[in-house]
Design an enzyme around this catalytic site. Sequence first.
Site, mmCIF file in Angstrom:
data_model
loop_
_atom_site.group_PDB
_atom_site.id
_atom_site.type_symbol
_atom_site.label_atom_id
_atom_site.label_comp_id
_atom_site.label_asym_id
_atom_site.label_seq_id
_atom_site.Cartn_x
_atom_site.Cartn_y
_atom_site.Cartn_z
ATOM 1 N N ARG A 1 0.720 -1.453 -0.565
ATOM 2 C CA ARG A 1 -0.135 0.071 0.514
ATOM 3 C C ARG A 1 0.406 1.633 0.340
ATOM 4 O O ARG A 1 0.658 1.652 -0.186
ATOM 5 C CB ARG A 1 -1.372 -0.220 1.336
ATOM 6 C CG ARG A 1 -2.099 -0.639 1.028
ATOM 7 C CD ARG A 1 -1.637 -2.067 0.580
ATOM 8 N NE ARG A 1 -3.683 -3.134 0.890
ATOM 9 C CZ ARG A 1 -4.222 -3.570 2.063
ATOM 10 N NH1 ARG A 1 -3.234 -3.617 2.893
ATOM 11 N NH2 ARG A 1 -4.950 -4.053 1.948
ATOM 12 N N ASP B 1 3.613 6.905 -5.488
ATOM 13 C CA ASP B 1 2.208 6.632 -4.806
ATOM 14 C C ASP B 1 1.271 7.275 -4.063
ATOM 15 O O ASP B 1 2.192 8.465 -2.815
ATOM 16 C CB ASP B 1 3.010 5.640 -3.855
ATOM 17 C CG ASP B 1 2.286 4.525 -2.689
ATOM 18 O OD1 ASP B 1 1.362 4.425 -1.779
ATOM 19 O OD2 ASP B 1 1.020 3.751 -3.939
ATOM 20 N N ARG C 1 -13.750 1.542 -12.462
ATOM 21 C CA ARG C 1 -12.920 0.222 -12.014
ATOM 22 C C ARG C 1 -11.861 1.154 -11.083
ATOM 23 O O ARG C 1 -11.134 2.678 -11.644
ATOM 24 C CB ARG C 1 -12.426 0.056 -13.662
ATOM 25 C CG ARG C 1 -11.101 -1.001 -12.698
ATOM 26 C CD ARG C 1 -10.216 -0.931 -14.376
ATOM 27 N NE ARG C 1 -9.660 -1.951 -14.207
ATOM 28 C CZ ARG C 1 -7.988 -1.981 -14.125
ATOM 29 N NH1 ARG C 1 -7.298 -0.453 -13.792
ATOM 30 N NH2 ARG C 1 -7.081 -3.009 -13.733
ATOM 31 N N ASP D 1 -8.387 1.091 -10.870
ATOM 32 C CA ASP D 1 -7.682 0.732 -10.882
ATOM 33 C C ASP D 1 -5.982 0.461 -9.642
ATOM 34 O O ASP D 1 -6.389 0.911 -9.100
ATOM 35 C CB ASP D 1 -6.541 1.875 -11.612
ATOM 36 C CG ASP D 1 -5.383 1.205 -12.075
ATOM 37 O OD1 ASP D 1 -5.500 -0.133 -12.538
ATOM 38 O OD2 ASP D 1 -3.753 1.589 -11.299
ATOM 39 N N HIS E 1 -3.436 -1.391 -4.068
ATOM 40 C CA HIS E 1 -2.057 -0.617 -3.496
ATOM 41 C C HIS E 1 -2.741 0.755 -2.796
ATOM 42 O O HIS E 1 -2.014 1.417 -1.885
ATOM 43 C CB HIS E 1 -1.457 -0.370 -4.645
ATOM 44 C CG HIS E 1 -0.747 -1.551 -4.960
ATOM 45 N ND1 HIS E 1 0.326 -2.182 -4.944
ATOM 46 C CD2 HIS E 1 -1.597 -2.078 -6.264
ATOM 47 C CE1 HIS E 1 0.473 -2.648 -5.945
ATOM 48 N NE2 HIS E 1 -0.536 -3.511 -6.597
ATOM 49 N N GLU F 1 -9.731 -3.277 -8.633
ATOM 50 C CA GLU F 1 -9.283 -4.110 -8.934
ATOM 51 C C GLU F 1 -8.112 -4.850 -8.234
ATOM 52 O O GLU F 1 -7.481 -3.804 -7.619
ATOM 53 C CB GLU F 1 -7.952 -3.793 -10.222
ATOM 54 C CG GLU F 1 -7.530 -4.316 -10.649
ATOM 55 C CD GLU F 1 -5.742 -4.333 -11.036
ATOM 56 O OE1 GLU F 1 -5.182 -3.249 -10.485
ATOM 57 O OE2 GLU F 1 -4.995 -5.057 -11.599
ATOM 58 N N ARG G 1 -18.001 -9.071 -17.328
ATOM 59 C CA ARG G 1 -17.071 -8.240 -18.034
ATOM 60 C C ARG G 1 -16.817 -8.928 -20.008
ATOM 61 O O ARG G 1 -16.237 -9.445 -19.207
ATOM 62 C CB ARG G 1 -15.947 -7.475 -17.661
ATOM 63 C CG ARG G 1 -15.446 -6.258 -17.984
ATOM 64 C CD ARG G 1 -14.433 -5.204 -18.114
ATOM 65 N NE ARG G 1 -13.068 -6.007 -17.264
ATOM 66 C CZ ARG G 1 -11.907 -6.163 -16.768
ATOM 67 N NH1 ARG G 1 -12.387 -4.668 -15.788
ATOM 68 N NH2 ARG G 1 -11.571 -7.330 -15.848
#
Length: 511
Positions: free
Chosen positions: A173, A182, A210, A212, A216, A248, A352
Amino acid sequence: MKFLLLLSAIGFCWAQYDPHTQSGRTSIVHLFEWRWADIALECERYLAPKGFGGVQVSPPNENIIVNNPPRPWWERYQPISYKLCTRSGSESEFRDMVTRCNNVGVRIYVDAVVNHMCGSGGGAGTSSTCGSYYNAGSRDFPAVPYSGWDFNDGKCNTGSGEVENYNDIYQVRNCRVVGLLDLALEKDYVRSTIAAYLNRLIDIGVAGFRLDAAKHMWPGDIKAFLDKLHNLNTKWFPQGSKPFIYQEVIDLGTEPIKGSEYFGNGRVTEFKYGAKLGTVLRRWNGEKMAYLKNWGEGWGFMPSDRALVFVDNHDNQRGHGAGGASILTFWDSRLYKMAVGFMLAHPYGFTRIMSSYRWARNFQNGKDVNDWIGPPNNNGVIKEVTINPDTTCGNDWVCEHRWRQIRNMVAFRNVVNGQPFTNWWDNGSNQVAFGRGNRGFIVFNNDDWALSSTLQTGLPGGTYCDVISGDKINGNCTGIKINVSSDGKAYFSISNTAEDPFIAIHAESKL
Ligand code: QV4
Ligand code: CA
């Protein structure tokens, strides 16, 4: 009154799992790297009439321009700002696409890249799709604005500053995934800036996002910016509709971070789905279709109402991300059609469809060294999607969603929506069949010998057109005809050398 309050609370929080597609539309298609103008046209000429629920679009925000390699598809996962201009089009073209698609009942879902900005090695300058200045070295993104204070540099516990070990939940993360700067999502300023970007999109008319690289981001940080989001635009959505969220999170069961940590925010991508289905259809490791009898939660997948499912995605169709060699793609077209057909017939998850472009693969030591190649283009300008007389696409756009077998199974899923999984049959090997109540039935032959069986379909007696080998046009079947007797039974014969060794019939393909 208390009960009503409770209901409304449940209603609101529930809506993050609801794609808000027009009623009876049960799938979305990822038009990967398409231009906004082409998506608007596809909504009007194809997706609306064929019953698609919506489109996942490529990231619409300004990204870095990468020239080495030349304009890779992945440059769009390196944000420079949240201005809406990219190779897919301008802000006005984006607005026009959302309006036109919504006006014909096709929703737009945006691929939101909000965990990071560009790579730490991205340099400085105005090499970006809107010409905005940035300086990766000093973490300076004035077009947002973000500065050094807004990144996790100090919080990462690895020497390289990058994610090095996916078993350490803190570095996953707080460090840079493949070197991408980040963002400090625990800061209210960053959360509010992301929410402002997503709210602009919501007000334009998008139905959801969505998220992404959600793995993280801490689940709580995601919740913090989701809580700042507007409800959907009432021009197209009921009052109080909340944006559809699918995150995701690649969880194949081997890491400490689990998809279930993210259920509170919305749906989660179920990557086990495509990896396992590919293994079964390729008949690897002794897998066989007969084992699909308990497909879904029975295979250790997340609850169906939390799952976003797909056979392949833009990463793993080219060896990025997760799923490995078992993933079926358009390159493996015969098995791919069977996999997509199975996915669309089975009740598990929200589905999807991938829609790709062709590129010149070049395998060296088992890896495609051309996995970076971007969309079909003329000197960097993305080519338009041309439509051939036979309704396929030109200019190297694959348009899987326009393949008869896939397009017709999107309709099948709509026709059987809400019906139970019934009448399972298998031959103990790779010949299987199942129904969806009294509305649909599908039969597969993935063995090396012919299937020849009389099966209980659960359907009313009558003559049905097989929607895999053809269509029902003007009261006639252009492909195989199936006669269902009054007791619901029907005889199926499928050669193992058939072009498409599966048959699907449903209430609306009945003569
Ligand atoms: C390189 C080095 C780094 C170095 C960096 C310096 O590898 O060590 O620090 O340069 O700048 C591209 C290059 C990659 C490069 C990076 C940054 O491939 O070599 O790092 O840029 O310059 C896509 C591609 C990546 C691409 C990235 C950004 O897959 O190859 O990296 O875009 O352009 C994990 C995650 C999961 C992720 C998956 C791919 O958990 O979330 O990997 N999937 C999503 C998207 C995916 C995207 C990203 C995340 C990042 O689906 O398409 O990665 O937004 O499983
Ligand atoms: Ca992060």
